[in-house]
Design a protein around this motif. Structure first.
Motif, mmCIF file in Angstrom:
data_model
loop_
_atom_site.group_PDB
_atom_site.id
_atom_site.type_symbol
_atom_site.label_atom_id
_atom_site.label_comp_id
_atom_site.label_asym_id
_atom_site.label_seq_id
_atom_site.Cartn_x
_atom_site.Cartn_y
_atom_site.Cartn_z
ATOM 1 N N ARG A 68 0.725 -1.059 -0.043
ATOM 2 C CA ARG A 68 -0.062 0.151 0.087
ATOM 3 C C ARG A 68 0.701 1.143 -0.049
ATOM 4 N N LYS A 69 1.908 1.439 1.013
ATOM 5 C CA LYS A 69 2.947 2.220 1.089
ATOM 6 C C LYS A 69 3.669 2.697 -0.524
ATOM 7 N N ARG A 70 4.081 1.318 -1.010
ATOM 8 C CA ARG A 70 4.776 1.618 -2.280
ATOM 9 C C ARG A 70 3.876 2.196 -3.173
ATOM 10 N N ASN A 71 2.459 1.569 -3.416
ATOM 11 C CA ASN A 71 1.639 2.215 -4.409
ATOM 12 C C ASN A 71 1.381 3.601 -4.314
ATOM 13 N N LYS A 72 1.270 3.971 -3.024
ATOM 14 C CA LYS A 72 1.176 5.505 -2.775
ATOM 15 C C LYS A 72 2.217 6.376 -3.103
ATOM 16 N N ASP A 73 3.547 5.779 -2.791
ATOM 17 C CA ASP A 73 4.591 6.746 -3.184
ATOM 18 C C ASP A 73 4.757 6.701 -4.874
ATOM 19 N N ILE A 74 4.395 5.549 -5.349
ATOM 20 C CA ILE A 74 4.177 5.551 -6.892
ATOM 21 C C ILE A 74 3.320 6.459 -7.463
ATOM 22 N N LEU A 75 2.152 6.459 -6.959
ATOM 23 C CA LEU A 75 1.268 7.476 -7.238
ATOM 24 C C LEU A 75 1.733 9.098 -6.850
ATOM 25 N N ASP A 76 1.953 9.220 -6.004
ATOM 26 C CA ASP A 76 2.709 10.471 -5.430
ATOM 27 C C ASP A 76 3.716 11.071 -6.692
ATOM 28 N N ALA A 77 4.720 10.208 -6.695
ATOM 29 C CA ALA A 77 5.682 10.522 -7.690
ATOM 30 C C ALA A 77 5.049 10.686 -9.169
#
Length: 87
Positions: free
Chosen positions: A50-59
């Motif tokens: 979940r955190k990785r996916n959020k980081d990807i979306l934010d980037a």
């Protein structure tokens, strides 16, 4: 998943009854409903994704290209696209 010899943990009468249904094979015994956990809840894998996916979306929202994200996270562009456009 660890395999356990039924004879080591079950009464002999139960082992004999099980042998009427399966001989020298593998038998999966599911957890009780009140003990069931969803994938990744026990070891934190779900939260890490979940955190990785959020980081990807934010980037991506900050202008990082899908190609760069794919290289950075060792994922295909298709996987990055699914993460970005998921609802």
């Amino acid at each position: 998943m660890k395999y356990i010899n039924a004879a080591a943990v079950l009464p002999a009468s139960l082992v004999e009854e099980l042998q009427n249904y399966i001989q020298s094979g593998y038998l999966y015994v599911p957890a009780r409903e009140d003990q069931h956990r969803a994938w990744g809840e026990r070891n934190g894998g779900r939260e890490k994704l979940r955190k990785r996916n959020k980081d990807i979306l934010d980037a991506w929202q900050n202008g990082v290209s899908m190609e760069t994200l794919a290289d950075q996270y060792c994922l295909s562009i298709h996987a990055i696209r699914k993460i970005i456009y998921q609802k």
